[in-house]
Each structure stands twice: as C-alpha cells, then as structure tokens.
Design a protein around this motif. Structure first.
Motif, mmCIF file in Angstrom:
data_model
loop_
_atom_site.group_PDB
_atom_site.id
_atom_site.type_symbol
_atom_site.label_atom_id
_atom_site.label_comp_id
_atom_site.label_asym_id
_atom_site.label_seq_id
_atom_site.Cartn_x
_atom_site.Cartn_y
_atom_site.Cartn_z
ATOM 1 N N VAL A 182 9.191 1.137 -2.402
ATOM 2 C CA VAL A 182 10.182 2.310 -2.171
ATOM 3 C C VAL A 182 9.587 3.485 -2.939
ATOM 4 C CG1 VAL A 182 12.289 3.379 -1.973
ATOM 5 C CG2 VAL A 182 11.985 1.206 -1.211
ATOM 6 N N PHE A 183 9.707 3.525 -4.411
ATOM 7 C CA PHE A 183 9.275 4.467 -5.310
ATOM 8 C C PHE A 183 7.747 4.955 -4.867
ATOM 9 C CE2 PHE A 183 12.779 3.303 -7.963
ATOM 10 C CZ PHE A 183 13.437 4.394 -8.199
ATOM 11 N N TYR A 184 6.917 4.053 -4.531
ATOM 12 C CA TYR A 184 5.350 4.231 -4.259
ATOM 13 C C TYR A 184 5.340 5.241 -3.047
ATOM 14 C CZ TYR A 184 0.479 3.633 -3.263
ATOM 15 O OH TYR A 184 -0.962 3.976 -2.932
ATOM 16 N N ALA A 185 6.311 4.853 -1.879
ATOM 17 C CA ALA A 185 6.107 5.500 -0.627
ATOM 18 C C ALA A 185 6.674 6.786 -0.884
ATOM 19 C CB ALA A 185 7.028 4.481 0.366
ATOM 20 N N VAL A 186 8.000 6.942 -1.306
ATOM 21 C CA VAL A 186 8.464 8.382 -1.630
ATOM 22 C C VAL A 186 7.579 8.992 -2.487
ATOM 23 C CG1 VAL A 186 10.641 9.368 -2.400
ATOM 24 C CG2 VAL A 186 10.877 7.230 -0.875
ATOM 25 N N GLY A 187 7.562 8.453 -3.906
ATOM 26 C CA GLY A 187 6.901 9.376 -4.749
ATOM 27 C C GLY A 187 5.340 9.932 -4.094
ATOM 28 N N THR A 188 4.543 9.122 -3.310
ATOM 29 C CA THR A 188 3.338 9.638 -2.956
ATOM 30 C C THR A 188 3.571 10.582 -1.901
ATOM 31 O OG1 THR A 188 2.318 7.544 -3.086
ATOM 32 C CG2 THR A 188 1.307 8.971 -1.433
ATOM 33 N N LEU A 189 4.570 10.524 -0.924
ATOM 34 C CA LEU A 189 4.774 11.587 -0.072
ATOM 35 C C LEU A 189 5.095 12.939 -0.749
ATOM 36 C CD1 LEU A 189 5.298 12.701 2.682
ATOM 37 C CD2 LEU A 189 7.534 11.848 2.733
ATOM 38 N N VAL A 190 6.196 12.809 -1.804
ATOM 39 C CA VAL A 190 6.504 13.809 -2.507
ATOM 40 C C VAL A 190 5.501 14.460 -3.423
ATOM 41 C CG1 VAL A 190 7.956 14.898 -4.574
ATOM 42 C CG2 VAL A 190 8.923 13.289 -2.521
ATOM 43 N N PHE B 279 -4.330 7.343 4.847
ATOM 44 C CA PHE B 279 -2.837 7.045 4.971
ATOM 45 C C PHE B 279 -2.723 5.611 5.259
ATOM 46 C CE2 PHE B 279 0.855 6.498 7.552
ATOM 47 C CZ PHE B 279 1.906 7.204 6.996
ATOM 48 N N SER B 280 -3.646 4.693 5.890
ATOM 49 C CA SER B 280 -3.574 3.447 6.204
ATOM 50 C C SER B 280 -3.651 2.513 4.798
ATOM 51 C CB SER B 280 -4.833 3.270 7.143
ATOM 52 O OG SER B 280 -6.175 3.382 6.465
ATOM 53 N N SER B 281 -4.638 2.893 3.840
ATOM 54 C CA SER B 281 -4.401 2.452 2.837
ATOM 55 C C SER B 281 -3.126 2.368 1.917
ATOM 56 C CB SER B 281 -5.546 2.790 1.791
ATOM 57 O OG SER B 281 -6.691 2.181 2.176
ATOM 58 N N PHE B 282 -2.406 3.345 2.159
ATOM 59 C CA PHE B 282 -1.139 3.747 1.734
ATOM 60 C C PHE B 282 -0.187 3.015 2.277
ATOM 61 C CE2 PHE B 282 2.590 6.352 2.700
ATOM 62 C CZ PHE B 282 3.358 6.271 1.585
ATOM 63 N N ALA B 283 -0.096 2.901 3.507
ATOM 64 C CA ALA B 283 0.716 1.940 4.270
ATOM 65 C C ALA B 283 0.727 0.586 3.996
ATOM 66 C CB ALA B 283 0.495 2.133 5.832
ATOM 67 N N VAL B 284 -0.702 0.131 3.760
ATOM 68 C CA VAL B 284 -1.027 -1.416 3.687
ATOM 69 C C VAL B 284 -0.489 -1.585 2.317
ATOM 70 C CG1 VAL B 284 -2.690 -2.960 3.108
ATOM 71 C CG2 VAL B 284 -2.758 -1.802 5.139
ATOM 72 N N GLU B 285 -0.674 -0.744 1.034
ATOM 73 C CA GLU B 285 -0.458 -1.043 -0.091
ATOM 74 C C GLU B 285 1.036 -1.023 -0.322
ATOM 75 O OE1 GLU B 285 -2.729 1.844 -2.272
ATOM 76 O OE2 GLU B 285 -4.502 0.442 -1.863
ATOM 77 N N THR B 286 1.885 -0.078 0.389
ATOM 78 C CA THR B 286 3.106 -0.147 0.446
ATOM 79 C C THR B 286 3.833 -1.448 0.879
ATOM 80 O OG1 THR B 286 3.359 2.115 0.585
ATOM 81 C CG2 THR B 286 5.368 1.096 1.194
ATOM 82 N N VAL B 287 3.473 -1.962 1.931
ATOM 83 C CA VAL B 287 3.847 -3.274 2.562
ATOM 84 C C VAL B 287 3.478 -4.464 1.362
ATOM 85 C CG1 VAL B 287 3.330 -4.714 4.410
ATOM 86 C CG2 VAL B 287 3.565 -2.346 4.894
ATOM 87 N N ARG B 288 2.286 -4.421 0.898
ATOM 88 C CA ARG B 288 1.777 -5.564 -0.078
ATOM 89 C C ARG B 288 2.834 -5.513 -1.288
ATOM 90 N NH1 ARG B 288 -4.598 -5.180 0.033
ATOM 91 N NH2 ARG B 288 -4.990 -6.362 2.197
ATOM 92 N N LEU B 289 3.308 -4.447 -1.810
ATOM 93 C CA LEU B 289 3.970 -4.345 -2.644
ATOM 94 C C LEU B 289 5.304 -4.977 -2.353
ATOM 95 C CD1 LEU B 289 3.736 -0.752 -4.244
ATOM 96 C CD2 LEU B 289 3.223 -2.675 -5.359
ATOM 97 N N ALA B 290 5.951 -4.628 -1.262
ATOM 98 C CA ALA B 290 7.135 -5.228 -0.718
ATOM 99 C C ALA B 290 7.228 -6.642 -0.405
ATOM 100 C CB ALA B 290 7.670 -4.572 0.505
ATOM 101 N N GLU B 291 5.913 -6.996 0.076
ATOM 102 C CA GLU B 291 5.869 -8.517 0.412
ATOM 103 C C GLU B 291 5.762 -9.257 -1.012
ATOM 104 O OE1 GLU B 291 3.339 -8.636 4.611
ATOM 105 O OE2 GLU B 291 2.152 -8.656 2.655
ATOM 106 N N ASP B 292 5.112 -8.691 -2.086
ATOM 107 C CA ASP B 292 4.973 -9.294 -3.426
ATOM 108 C C ASP B 292 6.243 -9.299 -4.296
ATOM 109 O OD1 ASP B 292 2.411 -9.846 -2.875
ATOM 110 O OD2 ASP B 292 1.586 -8.208 -3.769
#
Length: 118
Positions: free
Chosen positions: A92-100, A72-85
């Motif tokens: 958003v799609f990565y976060a929601v898609g992964t959860l679903v 989960f921690s890598s998932f959170a970091v990668e989501t933030v990095r996508l947003a920062e980039d």
C-alpha cells in the motif's frame, strides 16, 4: 512531418527502453528501480510538456523516451508481489508513495520549465 514524428518516437522509445534496463541493472533492488524510473520519468515529462519544446523533439522525449522508460505494468506487478509476499502494508505504501511522488515530480517538472500549467 508524420514520418519524422514517428521516427522521433521510435528513437526516443529505443533509448528509453535501454535506459530503463540500465537503471534496473544499476539499482538491483526490486521495486526501487521502478520507483526511480517512474518518478524521474514523471519529472522529465513535466519539464518537456511545461517547456516551449514542441514538434518531433517533444514527441521523441515525452511519448518515446518517457513512454519506454517509465513502466506502469512493472509498478503494478511489483505492488502485487509485495502483497503476495505478505508485505501488504508495504504494498500500500509503495503504491500510494509512487503515485504521490510521480504527481509531485510532474508538478516540479512544470516548475523547472517555468510553466504555469497548473
């Protein structure tokens, strides 16, 4: 029994961590490797928890292996990095898609195991 259970979790965790690292080397694409391990780990934990497997083996697989394999921690970091980039929509799609996908994988794991847990 407690010692055997603890050893099962430790061995499962060691194997899960090494397997996680191997997947990251094989996939070589940021975010995709974490998506793959989180969804496949969710499927596996669904199979384990939905089956008749119990005791130290279930602990070794569910808590040890899946706990170390999924991240989960890598998932959170990668989501933030996508947003920062500046890939906010992708984040958003990565976060929601992964959860679903992970939730569907758990349900599929229950189904594979023949469980009517849900």
């Amino acid at each position: 029994m407690a010692l055997v259970s603890a050893l099962a979790v430790g061995v499962g965790g060691a194997i899960g961590a090494v397997t996680r690292y191997a997947v990251s080397l094989a996939v070589e694409r940021r975010s995709l490797d974490t998506f793959v391990v989180n969804v496949s780990g969710s499927l596996l934990i669904g199979v384990v928890l939905g089956s008749d497997i119990g005791g130290p083996i279930a602990l070794g697989l569910a808590v040890g292996f899946c706990g170390a394999f999924t991240t989960f921690s890598s998932f959170a970091v990668e989501t933030v990095r996508l947003a920062e980039d500046e890939y906010r929509v992708a984040a958003v799609f990565y976060a929601v898609g992964t959860l679903v996908a992970a939730l569907v994988a758990v349900l599929a794991g229950f189904a594979v195991a023949g469980s009517n847990a849900v």
